[in-house]
Design a protein around this motif. Sequence first.
Motif, PDB file in Angstrom:
ATOM      1  N   MET A   1       0.826  -1.208   0.000  1.00 56.42           N
ATOM      2  CA  MET A   1       0.000   0.000   0.000  1.00 56.42           C
ATOM      3  C   MET A   1       0.864   1.263   0.000  1.00 56.42           C
ATOM      4  O   MET A   1       0.573   2.237  -0.674  1.00 56.42           O
ATOM      5  N   ASN A   2       1.956   1.224   0.779  1.00 55.92           N
ATOM      6  CA  ASN A   2       2.842   2.381   0.855  1.00 55.92           C
ATOM      7  C   ASN A   2       3.451   2.693  -0.509  1.00 55.92           C
ATOM      8  O   ASN A   2       3.550   3.866  -0.899  1.00 55.92           O
ATOM      9  N   ARG A   3       3.831   1.655  -1.247  1.00 59.20           N
ATOM     10  CA  ARG A   3       4.408   1.869  -2.577  1.00 59.20           C
ATOM     11  C   ARG A   3       3.353   2.377  -3.555  1.00 59.20           C
ATOM     12  O   ARG A   3       3.654   3.198  -4.432  1.00 59.20           O
ATOM     13  N   PHE A   4       2.130   1.886  -3.421  1.00 56.95           N
ATOM     14  CA  PHE A   4       1.051   2.381  -4.269  1.00 56.95           C
ATOM     15  C   PHE A   4       0.813   3.867  -4.017  1.00 56.95           C
ATOM     16  O   PHE A   4       0.641   4.647  -4.960  1.00 56.95           O
ATOM     17  N   VAL A   5       0.800   4.275  -2.755  1.00 58.69           N
ATOM     18  CA  VAL A   5       0.593   5.685  -2.409  1.00 58.69           C
ATOM     19  C   VAL A   5       1.716   6.539  -2.980  1.00 58.69           C
ATOM     20  O   VAL A   5       1.473   7.645  -3.492  1.00 58.69           O
ATOM     21  N   LYS A   6       2.945   6.042  -2.927  1.00 56.37           N
ATOM     22  CA  LYS A   6       4.068   6.796  -3.488  1.00 56.37           C
ATOM     23  C   LYS A   6       3.923   6.943  -5.001  1.00 56.37           C
ATOM     24  O   LYS A   6       4.196   8.013  -5.563  1.00 56.37           O
ATOM     25  N   LEU A   7       3.504   5.865  -5.667  1.00 54.47           N
ATOM     26  CA  LEU A   7       3.282   5.938  -7.117  1.00 54.47           C
ATOM     27  C   LEU A   7       2.158   6.920  -7.445  1.00 54.47           C
ATOM     28  O   LEU A   7       2.257   7.700  -8.406  1.00 54.47           O
ATOM     29  N   LEU A   8       1.101   6.886  -6.648  1.00 54.83           N
ATOM     30  CA  LEU A   8      -0.021   7.803  -6.865  1.00 54.83           C
ATOM     31  C   LEU A   8       0.417   9.249  -6.684  1.00 54.83           C
ATOM     32  O   LEU A   8       0.094  10.123  -7.505  1.00 54.83           O
ATOM     33  N   ASN A   9       1.157   9.511  -5.626  1.00 55.65           N
ATOM     34  CA  ASN A   9       1.664  10.865  -5.387  1.00 55.65           C
ATOM     35  C   ASN A   9       2.586  11.311  -6.526  1.00 55.65           C
ATOM     36  O   ASN A   9       2.545  12.478  -6.950  1.00 55.65           O
ATOM     37  N   PHE A  10       3.386  10.382  -7.032  1.00 59.25           N
ATOM     38  CA  PHE A  10       4.290  10.692  -8.140  1.00 59.25           C
ATOM     39  C   PHE A  10       3.503  11.078  -9.397  1.00 59.25           C
ATOM     40  O   PHE A  10       3.825  12.066 -10.066  1.00 59.25           O
ATOM     41  N   GLU A  11       2.447  10.300  -9.706  1.00 67.29           N
ATOM     42  CA  GLU A  11       1.639  10.591 -10.895  1.00 67.29           C
ATOM     43  C   GLU A  11       0.921  11.933 -10.762  1.00 67.29           C
ATOM     44  O   GLU A  11       0.844  12.704 -11.724  1.00 67.29           O
ATOM     45  N   LEU A  12       0.409  12.228  -9.580  1.00 64.75           N
ATOM     46  CA  LEU A  12      -0.276  13.502  -9.369  1.00 64.75           C
ATOM     47  C   LEU A  12       0.681  14.684  -9.500  1.00 64.75           C
ATOM     48  O   LEU A  12       0.334  15.714 -10.078  1.00 64.75           O
ATOM     49  N   SER A  13       1.872  14.527  -8.957  1.00 60.66           N
ATOM     50  CA  SER A  13       2.838  15.625  -8.993  1.00 60.66           C
ATOM     51  C   SER A  13       3.302  15.929 -10.415  1.00 60.66           C
ATOM     52  O   SER A  13       3.614  17.076 -10.745  1.00 60.66           O
ATOM     53  N   ARG A  14       3.307  14.938 -11.282  1.00 60.32           N
ATOM     54  CA  ARG A  14       3.764  15.145 -12.658  1.00 60.32           C
ATOM     55  C   ARG A  14       2.800  16.006 -13.462  1.00 60.32           C
ATOM     56  O   ARG A  14       3.189  16.653 -14.422  1.00 60.32           O
ATOM     57  N   PHE A  15       1.539  15.992 -13.085  1.00 62.89           N
ATOM     58  CA  PHE A  15       0.523  16.747 -13.828  1.00 62.89           C
ATOM     59  C   PHE A  15       0.069  17.994 -13.066  1.00 62.89           C
ATOM     60  O   PHE A  15      -0.794  18.728 -13.547  1.00 62.89           O
ATOM     61  N   MET A  16       0.666  18.240 -11.901  1.00 58.63           N
ATOM     62  CA  MET A  16       0.135  19.245 -10.990  1.00 58.63           C
ATOM     63  C   MET A  16       0.155  20.657 -11.577  1.00 58.63           C
ATOM     64  O   MET A  16      -0.805  21.425 -11.389  1.00 58.63           O
ATOM     65  N   LYS A  17       1.200  21.033 -12.303  1.00 57.87           N
ATOM     66  CA  LYS A  17       1.265  22.391 -12.847  1.00 57.87           C
ATOM     67  C   LYS A  17       0.122  22.645 -13.836  1.00 57.87           C
ATOM     68  O   LYS A  17      -0.561  23.674 -13.767  1.00 57.87           O
ATOM     69  N   ILE A  18      -0.086  21.689 -14.740  1.00 54.48           N
ATOM     70  CA  ILE A  18      -1.183  21.838 -15.704  1.00 54.48           C
ATOM     71  C   ILE A  18      -2.519  21.790 -14.976  1.00 54.48           C
ATOM     72  O   ILE A  18      -3.455  22.526 -15.309  1.00 54.48           O
ATOM     73  N   TYR A  19      -2.607  20.944 -13.974  1.00 56.48           N
ATOM     74  CA  TYR A  19      -3.846  20.802 -13.205  1.00 56.48           C
ATOM     75  C   TYR A  19      -4.204  22.107 -12.504  1.00 56.48           C
ATOM     76  O   TYR A  19      -5.373  22.532 -12.515  1.00 56.48           O
ATOM     77  N   LEU A  20      -3.225  22.771 -11.926  1.00 58.28           N
ATOM     78  CA  LEU A  20      -3.473  24.055 -11.272  1.00 58.28           C
ATOM     79  C   LEU A  20      -3.881  25.125 -12.280  1.00 58.28           C
ATOM     80  O   LEU A  20      -4.696  25.998 -11.975  1.00 58.28           O
ATOM     81  N   VAL A  21      -3.319  25.048 -13.476  1.00 58.49           N
ATOM     82  CA  VAL A  21      -3.729  25.976 -14.536  1.00 58.49           C
ATOM     83  C   VAL A  21      -5.197  25.755 -14.903  1.00 58.49           C
ATOM     84  O   VAL A  21      -5.953  26.710 -15.099  1.00 58.49           O
TER      85      VAL A  21
END
Length: 276
Positions: A1-21
Amino acid sequence: MNRFVKLLNFELSRFMKIYLVLIALTIIVQVVGVIVTANSYMAEANKMIYEEGLSQAQFIQQYRSMSFLRFARSLWFMGPIAVCAAALLFYIFMIWYRDWFGKNTFIYRLLMLPTARINVYLAKAASIVLMVLGLVSVQLIILPLENSVLKWLVPIDFRSDMTVEQVVGWDYLSILIPQTFTEFILYYGAGFMAVSVLFTAILFERSFKWKGILLGIGFVAISGVIMLSPLLATVFMDHYYLYPLETLGLEVVLGLLVTAVSLWMGHYLLTKKITV
């Protein structure tokens, strides 16, 4: 579960700038839009009353009173929602292909992580769902603000007030913002199913190249036929034997089946057909 959460956080952070726009675009365009729409309505009212000689009652009878739905039906309101939907639909494909076509073929580094490969699949799918829910939450937060701005700009004699509950119960907004928990599960469960089907179609293409395109299209088509089978039954049968509630139950079962097959096939392709 911990590794899944890290992967999820990684995927979210990669799109975060466009997402905030996208969030900023939605807020700015809609707030500006409600101001423009309200001022335009009042300008028309002043012109017809003071220049054309209509009474207030005649103007309202002819042009109707101003309500939030007038703004909600405009491009000012629907445009940002459509842009966000298109961006996330595009990202469903980009979330996989950027890992293959990047400078260092990043997908291979992801698949070599000490975790089950299905976690990579699920993290990408969960990130899409969370971003959709985030945008819907932003829309729900700014609706009262937009409603207040409308009331501030349009005198009470010229408007028909609506509560936020009435607004979100209208047309397509009732799908984006479900009214009950059951509707929430049904609508967003269907959304997750669609994401899983598209993800698996992409993995077919990545696994078998040109043949995979046909396999992916076929998988999407078969999934669609399965989900539409109750509707198709009503077309080809003289009499349909299921009640509406039974049809809904059947659709739920079929949706769970399509989702399960998509996840299983995606896991199979990641572990057996894509090698690093």
